[in-house]
Motif scaffolding. Sequence first.
Motif, short mmCIF file in Angstrom:
data_model
loop_
_atom_site.label_atom_id
_atom_site.label_comp_id
_atom_site.label_asym_id
_atom_site.label_seq_id
_atom_site.Cartn_x
_atom_site.Cartn_y
_atom_site.Cartn_z
N LYS A 199 0.80 -1.22 0.00
CA LYS A 199 0.00 0.00 0.00
C LYS A 199 0.84 1.28 0.00
CE LYS A 199 -4.10 0.08 1.07
NZ LYS A 199 -5.28 0.33 0.17
N ASP A 200 2.05 1.20 0.52
CA ASP A 200 2.87 2.41 0.62
C ASP A 200 4.18 2.22 -0.13
OD1 ASP A 200 1.12 3.74 2.68
OD2 ASP A 200 1.70 1.92 3.75
N MET A 201 4.47 3.17 -1.01
CA MET A 201 5.71 3.09 -1.80
C MET A 201 6.95 3.05 -0.90
SD MET A 201 7.01 2.89 -4.77
CE MET A 201 5.90 3.41 -6.08
N GLU A 202 6.85 3.73 0.24
CA GLU A 202 7.98 3.74 1.20
C GLU A 202 8.38 2.31 1.58
OE1 GLU A 202 8.65 4.80 5.90
OE2 GLU A 202 6.80 5.41 4.92
N TYR A 203 7.38 1.48 1.82
CA TYR A 203 7.68 0.08 2.18
C TYR A 203 8.06 -0.74 0.95
CZ TYR A 203 6.21 0.70 6.98
OH TYR A 203 6.14 1.12 8.29
N TYR A 204 7.42 -0.46 -0.15
CA TYR A 204 7.77 -1.18 -1.39
C TYR A 204 9.26 -1.02 -1.67
CZ TYR A 204 7.84 -2.58 -6.26
OH TYR A 204 8.16 -3.21 -7.45
N ASN A 205 9.78 0.19 -1.46
CA ASN A 205 11.19 0.46 -1.75
C ASN A 205 12.15 -0.25 -0.78
OD1 ASN A 205 10.62 2.03 -3.96
ND2 ASN A 205 10.52 3.93 -2.77
N LYS A 206 11.62 -0.75 0.33
CA LYS A 206 12.46 -1.47 1.29
C LYS A 206 12.57 -2.95 0.97
CE LYS A 206 11.43 1.62 5.13
NZ LYS A 206 10.76 1.79 6.43
N LEU A 207 11.78 -3.42 0.02
CA LEU A 207 11.80 -4.84 -0.33
C LEU A 207 13.02 -5.16 -1.20
CD1 LEU A 207 8.05 -5.31 -1.27
CD2 LEU A 207 9.16 -5.85 0.90
N GLU A 208 13.41 -6.44 -1.16
CA GLU A 208 14.44 -6.89 -2.09
C GLU A 208 13.90 -6.75 -3.51
OE1 GLU A 208 17.36 -7.94 -0.89
OE2 GLU A 208 16.60 -7.63 1.14
N GLU A 209 14.80 -6.54 -4.46
CA GLU A 209 14.39 -6.49 -5.86
C GLU A 209 13.74 -7.81 -6.27
OE1 GLU A 209 14.77 -4.14 -8.50
OE2 GLU A 209 14.95 -2.82 -6.78
N PRO A 210 12.65 -7.79 -7.03
CA PRO A 210 12.08 -9.06 -7.49
C PRO A 210 13.02 -9.76 -8.47
CG PRO A 210 10.92 -7.19 -8.47
CD PRO A 210 11.88 -6.62 -7.47
N THR A 211 13.02 -11.07 -8.42
CA THR A 211 13.84 -11.84 -9.37
C THR A 211 13.13 -11.84 -10.73
OG1 THR A 211 12.67 -13.87 -8.82
CG2 THR A 211 14.66 -13.36 -7.52
N ASP A 212 13.83 -12.29 -11.75
CA ASP A 212 13.21 -12.40 -13.08
C ASP A 212 12.01 -13.34 -13.03
OD1 ASP A 212 15.10 -10.72 -14.06
OD2 ASP A 212 16.33 -12.30 -14.98
N GLU A 213 12.13 -14.42 -12.27
CA GLU A 213 11.03 -15.39 -12.16
C GLU A 213 9.80 -14.72 -11.53
OE1 GLU A 213 14.12 -15.98 -11.11
OE2 GLU A 213 14.76 -17.52 -12.55
N GLU A 214 10.03 -13.92 -10.49
CA GLU A 214 8.89 -13.24 -9.86
C GLU A 214 8.26 -12.25 -10.84
OE1 GLU A 214 9.62 -11.33 -6.09
OE2 GLU A 214 7.56 -10.57 -5.98
N ASN A 215 9.08 -11.49 -11.55
CA ASN A 215 8.53 -10.54 -12.52
C ASN A 215 7.72 -11.24 -13.60
OD1 ASN A 215 9.28 -8.02 -11.52
ND2 ASN A 215 11.36 -8.23 -12.29
N ASP A 216 8.20 -12.41 -14.03
CA ASP A 216 7.45 -13.16 -15.05
C ASP A 216 6.07 -13.54 -14.53
OD1 ASP A 216 9.57 -12.98 -16.74
OD2 ASP A 216 10.31 -15.02 -16.41
N MET A 217 6.02 -13.98 -13.27
CA MET A 217 4.73 -14.37 -12.70
C MET A 217 3.84 -13.15 -12.45
SD MET A 217 4.47 -17.56 -12.62
CE MET A 217 5.58 -17.91 -13.97
N LEU A 218 4.46 -12.05 -12.03
CA LEU A 218 3.66 -10.83 -11.80
C LEU A 218 3.01 -10.35 -13.09
CD1 LEU A 218 5.92 -8.86 -9.29
CD2 LEU A 218 3.59 -9.68 -8.87
N ASP A 219 3.70 -10.55 -14.21
CA ASP A 219 3.12 -10.16 -15.50
C ASP A 219 1.80 -10.87 -15.76
OD1 ASP A 219 5.13 -8.40 -16.04
OD2 ASP A 219 6.29 -9.79 -17.28
#
Length: 191
Positions: free
Chosen positions: A126-146
Amino acid sequence: MLLSKVSRGGLWNWNWMLLRQLSTPITRAGYIQRHYGYSYSYSYTHYLQPLKHHHFSTTIASNASKEGGEKKESISVTFVDKDGVEKHLRVPIGMSMLEAAHENDIELEGACEGSVACSTCHVIVKDMEYYNKLEEPTDEENDMLDLAFGLTETSRLGCQVIAKPELDGIRLAIPAATRNFAVDGYVPKPH
Ligand code: FES
């Protein structure tokens, strides 16, 4: 080793070496205290064993010792369901948000059980501030998010968001719909 360097370098070098050695734990203690909400003590006698009559300590080390028991073992997480109803949880450090949801009867599916082969654990930070604290998504995660329904710029897979101290207070929305491997009405069971 420190003493041999001192004798070769003279007085100026001795001071420089000592300050350099001491600055590291000071910085580290302050950093941990600011960013993680707890602190630790560090005795400089570690560095000064050969100088038996010199025993140093600092205010930071002393305060760190007093507050040493405040290490966070769980964080506060809020899930917001598709109707806007909020549920507040304590999630142990190291647990994924998918596991936390299942343990607390929150309807977040995880069809592949965290193996990053579906998008049914899609959550929206919900908050970009917290989103920016997460580890970068892997390629596999990005593929699934698509493949996720209602993808947003702060979307993540719940099984890949792992509780850590910096995420204390994070709020996660569960999308109104998912692209679902299971039939309608499926309710995930806790693992
Ligand atoms: Fe399938 Fe998270 S449970 S990717």
